[in-house]
Design a protein around this motif. Structure first.
Motif, PDB file in Angstrom:
ATOM      1  N   THR A  28       6.437  38.901  22.338  1.00  0.00           N
ATOM      2  CA  THR A  28       7.224  38.431  21.193  1.00  0.00           C
ATOM      3  C   THR A  28       7.248  36.908  21.223  1.00  0.00           C
ATOM      4  O   THR A  28       6.644  36.300  22.113  1.00  0.00           O
ATOM      5  CB  THR A  28       8.653  39.025  21.218  1.00  0.00           C
ATOM      6  N   TRP A  32       9.032  34.511  15.813  1.00  0.00           N
ATOM      7  CA  TRP A  32       9.169  35.832  15.198  1.00  0.00           C
ATOM      8  C   TRP A  32      10.652  36.231  15.178  1.00  0.00           C
ATOM      9  O   TRP A  32      11.168  36.685  14.149  1.00  0.00           O
ATOM     10  CB  TRP A  32       8.350  36.877  15.969  1.00  0.00           C
ATOM     11  N   ARG A  36      12.585  36.846  11.712  1.00  0.00           N
ATOM     12  CA  ARG A  36      12.872  38.222  11.299  1.00  0.00           C
ATOM     13  C   ARG A  36      14.304  38.661  11.571  1.00  0.00           C
ATOM     14  O   ARG A  36      14.795  39.597  10.961  1.00  0.00           O
ATOM     15  CB  ARG A  36      11.952  39.210  12.036  1.00  0.00           C
ATOM     16  N   VAL A  37      14.953  38.033  12.548  1.00  0.00           N
ATOM     17  CA  VAL A  37      16.307  38.483  12.915  1.00  0.00           C
ATOM     18  C   VAL A  37      17.347  37.365  12.758  1.00  0.00           C
ATOM     19  O   VAL A  37      18.505  37.632  12.456  1.00  0.00           O
ATOM     20  CB  VAL A  37      16.337  39.019  14.377  1.00  0.00           C
ATOM     21  N   ARG A 149      10.346  45.795  22.294  1.00  0.00           N
ATOM     22  CA  ARG A 149      10.546  44.507  21.608  1.00  0.00           C
ATOM     23  C   ARG A 149      11.191  44.669  20.233  1.00  0.00           C
ATOM     24  O   ARG A 149      11.730  43.718  19.671  1.00  0.00           O
ATOM     25  CB  ARG A 149       9.218  43.767  21.458  1.00  0.00           C
ATOM     26  N   GLY A 150      11.127  45.903  19.696  1.00  0.00           N
ATOM     27  CA  GLY A 150      11.719  46.151  18.378  1.00  0.00           C
ATOM     28  C   GLY A 150      13.240  46.216  18.412  1.00  0.00           C
ATOM     29  O   GLY A 150      13.899  46.125  17.372  1.00  0.00           O
ATOM     30  N   PHE A 155      19.937  42.476  20.298  1.00  0.00           N
ATOM     31  CA  PHE A 155      21.314  42.702  20.759  1.00  0.00           C
ATOM     32  C   PHE A 155      21.809  41.698  21.789  1.00  0.00           C
ATOM     33  O   PHE A 155      21.028  41.016  22.454  1.00  0.00           O
ATOM     34  CB  PHE A 155      21.429  44.125  21.321  1.00  0.00           C
ATOM     35  N   ILE A 184      19.431  55.616  13.710  1.00  0.00           N
ATOM     36  CA  ILE A 184      19.944  54.942  14.918  1.00  0.00           C
ATOM     37  C   ILE A 184      20.429  56.041  15.860  1.00  0.00           C
ATOM     38  O   ILE A 184      21.250  56.880  15.473  1.00  0.00           O
ATOM     39  CB  ILE A 184      21.122  53.994  14.603  1.00  0.00           C
ATOM     40  N   MET A 207      16.000  52.872  17.332  1.00  0.00           N
ATOM     41  CA  MET A 207      16.349  52.496  15.963  1.00  0.00           C
ATOM     42  C   MET A 207      15.094  52.409  15.115  1.00  0.00           C
ATOM     43  O   MET A 207      14.086  51.879  15.563  1.00  0.00           O
ATOM     44  CB  MET A 207      17.012  51.122  16.029  1.00  0.00           C
ATOM     45  N   ARG A 210      13.269  49.383   9.831  1.00  0.00           N
ATOM     46  CA  ARG A 210      13.182  49.214   8.368  1.00  0.00           C
ATOM     47  C   ARG A 210      14.238  50.028   7.639  1.00  0.00           C
ATOM     48  O   ARG A 210      14.866  49.547   6.704  1.00  0.00           O
ATOM     49  CB  ARG A 210      11.802  49.634   7.882  1.00  0.00           C
ATOM     50  N   HIS A 244      29.336  42.306   9.648  1.00  0.00           N
ATOM     51  CA  HIS A 244      28.790  42.618  10.975  1.00  0.00           C
ATOM     52  C   HIS A 244      27.510  41.805  11.133  1.00  0.00           C
ATOM     53  O   HIS A 244      26.661  41.781  10.235  1.00  0.00           O
ATOM     54  CB  HIS A 244      28.516  44.122  11.070  1.00  0.00           C
ATOM     55  N   ALA A 246      24.280  41.665  12.268  1.00  0.00           N
ATOM     56  CA  ALA A 246      23.196  42.511  12.775  1.00  0.00           C
ATOM     57  C   ALA A 246      21.856  41.814  12.660  1.00  0.00           C
ATOM     58  O   ALA A 246      20.992  41.962  13.523  1.00  0.00           O
ATOM     59  CB  ALA A 246      23.150  43.829  12.015  1.00  0.00           C
ATOM     60  N   PHE A 304      28.464  48.013   9.326  1.00  0.00           N
ATOM     61  CA  PHE A 304      27.571  49.164   9.170  1.00  0.00           C
ATOM     62  C   PHE A 304      26.888  49.381  10.504  1.00  0.00           C
ATOM     63  O   PHE A 304      26.779  48.456  11.315  1.00  0.00           O
ATOM     64  CB  PHE A 304      26.494  48.854   8.100  1.00  0.00           C
TER      65      PHE A 304
HETATM   66  N1  COA Z   1       8.175  40.399  18.278  1.00  0.00           N
HETATM   67  C1  COA Z   1       6.999  40.385  17.641  1.00  0.00           C
HETATM   68  N2  COA Z   1       6.577  41.375  16.854  1.00  0.00           N
HETATM   69  C2  COA Z   1       7.405  42.432  16.697  1.00  0.00           C
HETATM   70  C3  COA Z   1       8.661  42.518  17.324  1.00  0.00           C
HETATM   71  C4  COA Z   1       9.029  41.448  18.157  1.00  0.00           C
HETATM   72  N3  COA Z   1      10.201  41.416  18.801  1.00  0.00           N
HETATM   73  N4  COA Z   1       9.225  43.674  16.973  1.00  0.00           N
HETATM   74  C5  COA Z   1       8.403  44.313  16.149  1.00  0.00           C
HETATM   75  N5  COA Z   1       7.278  43.558  15.992  1.00  0.00           N
HETATM   76  C6  COA Z   1       6.101  43.852  15.174  1.00  0.00           C
HETATM   77  C7  COA Z   1       5.888  45.318  14.930  1.00  0.00           C
HETATM   78  O1  COA Z   1       5.244  45.941  16.017  1.00  0.00           O
HETATM   79  C8  COA Z   1       5.020  45.276  13.693  1.00  0.00           C
HETATM   80  O2  COA Z   1       3.708  45.004  14.056  1.00  0.00           O
HETATM   81  P1  COA Z   1       2.476  45.674  13.274  1.00  0.00           P
HETATM   82  O3  COA Z   1       2.595  45.176  11.847  1.00  0.00           O
HETATM   83  O4  COA Z   1       1.302  45.141  14.006  1.00  0.00           O
HETATM   84  O5  COA Z   1       2.678  47.140  13.396  1.00  0.00           O
HETATM   85  C9  COA Z   1       5.561  44.072  12.929  1.00  0.00           C
HETATM   86  O6  COA Z   1       6.266  43.274  13.899  1.00  0.00           O
HETATM   87  C10 COA Z   1       6.507  44.429  11.808  1.00  0.00           C
HETATM   88  O7  COA Z   1       7.402  45.390  12.313  1.00  0.00           O
HETATM   89  P2  COA Z   1       8.612  45.924  11.456  1.00  0.00           P
HETATM   90  O8  COA Z   1       9.425  46.868  12.288  1.00  0.00           O
HETATM   91  O9  COA Z   1       8.113  46.418  10.148  1.00  0.00           O
HETATM   92  O10 COA Z   1       9.357  44.528  11.225  1.00  0.00           O
HETATM   93  P3  COA Z   1      10.639  44.182  10.407  1.00  0.00           P
HETATM   94  O11 COA Z   1      10.394  43.028   9.565  1.00  0.00           O
HETATM   95  O12 COA Z   1      11.257  45.403   9.779  1.00  0.00           O
HETATM   96  O13 COA Z   1      11.625  43.679  11.561  1.00  0.00           O
HETATM   97  C11 COA Z   1      13.551  44.471  12.722  1.00  0.00           C
HETATM   98  C12 COA Z   1      12.033  44.560  12.574  1.00  0.00           C
HETATM   99  C13 COA Z   1      13.999  45.477  13.779  1.00  0.00           C
HETATM  100  C14 COA Z   1      13.916  43.065  13.165  1.00  0.00           C
HETATM  101  C15 COA Z   1      14.215  44.747  11.353  1.00  0.00           C
HETATM  102  O14 COA Z   1      13.672  45.932  10.795  1.00  0.00           O
HETATM  103  C16 COA Z   1      15.690  44.864  11.459  1.00  0.00           C
HETATM  104  O15 COA Z   1      16.375  43.913  11.779  1.00  0.00           O
HETATM  105  N6  COA Z   1      16.247  46.031  11.133  1.00  0.00           N
HETATM  106  C17 COA Z   1      17.653  46.219  11.202  1.00  0.00           C
HETATM  107  C18 COA Z   1      18.089  46.234  12.620  1.00  0.00           C
HETATM  108  C19 COA Z   1      19.579  46.242  12.762  1.00  0.00           C
HETATM  109  O16 COA Z   1      20.238  45.530  12.060  1.00  0.00           O
HETATM  110  N7  COA Z   1      20.079  47.051  13.672  1.00  0.00           N
HETATM  111  C20 COA Z   1      21.435  47.135  13.989  1.00  0.00           C
HETATM  112  C21 COA Z   1      22.170  47.889  12.970  1.00  0.00           C
HETATM  113  S1  COA Z   1      23.835  47.877  13.369  1.00  0.00           S
END
Ligand code: COA
Length: 320
Positions: A28, A32, A36-37, A149-150, A155, A184, A207, A210, A244, A246, A304
């Protein structure tokens, strides 16, 4: 009769884990995770338990409220990551405070703090409590799969607390649970019963990112609209929406869909990550201690998470 907030507190462990440190353990990158987060770093326990964090947040909230520990007649904690099934986090905090009072825990995942407010309001309405200590305390690092890594980049650990006293400042609430164990899921240790035949699942957060993301945006939008509409308010009547914490992008998407400037939403995820039931009370404590809140301010809490459960409420801030 419901309650008013008398004081707030928080505690995070001193160990900070940056994105760069995670990037040395996993495939990671800081770029990224930030993009993304929205997280830059998180605090992770090294020898503290969820109850230890809850205790320190409680002391902080008691000091802010001007109450003594002995004034508290009920402690309720929300957690999904307490170390022990028994004693519960609230019972451990009660013992650490050296007081005698009623105490119990709830689990409503990341919506836990809003559920705590509702439960506390019930005790005040029945006149069975005069001072209630509520705590969201999490050691999510215990139930995080550090090879996934996802999830592990999202957290963090921490606790937030509030002391509530008699008042009428809890104005409106809404609670919704919709199923979604495939979105989840945090399995528990399945035990060693020779009579139980189900497969053992590893006890870590799983989890579908998406789906969680879409659900969260929808939950925030519908709950914010409900609270505004059912109280005849418009957004300019609300001082802050406290969501929240998240994922910063979830908040950005919700703000865009609600056609609100994102500065309406208080955000601090950058420094703590997602601390589940602790995220809203940590945010509230920061707002309080940084002088952002004024007496009469209306605060809209929206949460949520696992369940899938979402919850929102409206509170009038009267401290200061
Ligand atoms: N670092 C780099 N790449 C990562 C990664 C990380 N930490 N985690 C996932 N990826 C990759 C995936 O493997 C995927 O690669 P691919 O396209 O080669 O398959 C790519 O990034 C996109 O993955 P995706 O899961 O579609 O990304 P996303 O934009 O949806 O972001 C989350 C992933 C988890 C950050 C996002 O979906 C999210 O925040 N969801 C809500 C989570 C949440 O709020 N949870 C708590 C609820 S209380």
């Amino acid at each position: 009769m419901s309650f008013r907030i008398l004081g707030t507190g928080m505690c995070v462990p001193s160990r900070v884990v940056t994105n760069d440190e995670l990037a040395r353990m996993l495939d990671t990158s800081d770029g990224w995770i930030r993009q993304r987060v929205g997280v830059r770093e998180r605090h992770v326990c090294t020898d503290e338990t969820a109850a230890d964090l809850g205790y320190r947040a409680a002391l902080d909230a008691l000091e802010d409220s001007g109450c003594r520990a002995g004034d508290i007649d009920l402690i309720i904690a929300a957690t999904v990551s307490g170390e022990d099934t028994a004693p519960s986090v609230s019972c451990s905090v009660q013992q650490m405070l050296g007081i005698s009072c009623s105490a119990f825990d709830i689990n409503a995942s990341c919506s836990g703090f809003v559920f705590l407010l509702e439960i506390a309001a019930g005790f005040f309405a029945r006149g069975t409590a005069k001072r209630v200590l509520i705590i969201g305390a999490e050691r999510l690092s215990r139930i995080t799969d550090w090879e996934d890594r996802g999830t592990c980049v999202i957290f963090g650990d921490g606790a937030g607390a509030a002391v509530l006293g008699e008042g009428s400042e809890y104005l409106c609430s809404k609670f919704t649970v919709e199923g979604g164990s495939d979105v989840i899921h945090i399995p528990q240790h399945t035990g060693k019963s020779p009579f139980f035949g189900r497969e053992t699942a590893s006890p870590y957060i799983k989890m579908r990112g998406r789906e969680t993301f879409k659900y969260a945006v929808e939950a925030i939008c519908s709950d914010v609209n409900y609270i505004l509409d059912s109280n005849g308010l418009n957004i300019d009547d609300i001082s802050y929406i406290v969501p929240h914490q998240a994922n910063a992008r979830i908040i950005d998407f919700a703000a865009e869909r609600l056609k609100l400037d994102k500065s309406r939403f208080y955000q601090n995820i950058e420094l703590y990550g997602n601390t589940s039931s602790a995220s809203i009370p940590i945010a509230l404590d920061e707002m309080n201690k940084n002088g952002l809140l004024h007496s009469g301010d209306l605060l809209l809490f929206t949460a949520f998470g696992g369940g899938l459960a979402h919850a929102a409420c409206l509170v009038r801030w009267t401290k200061n």
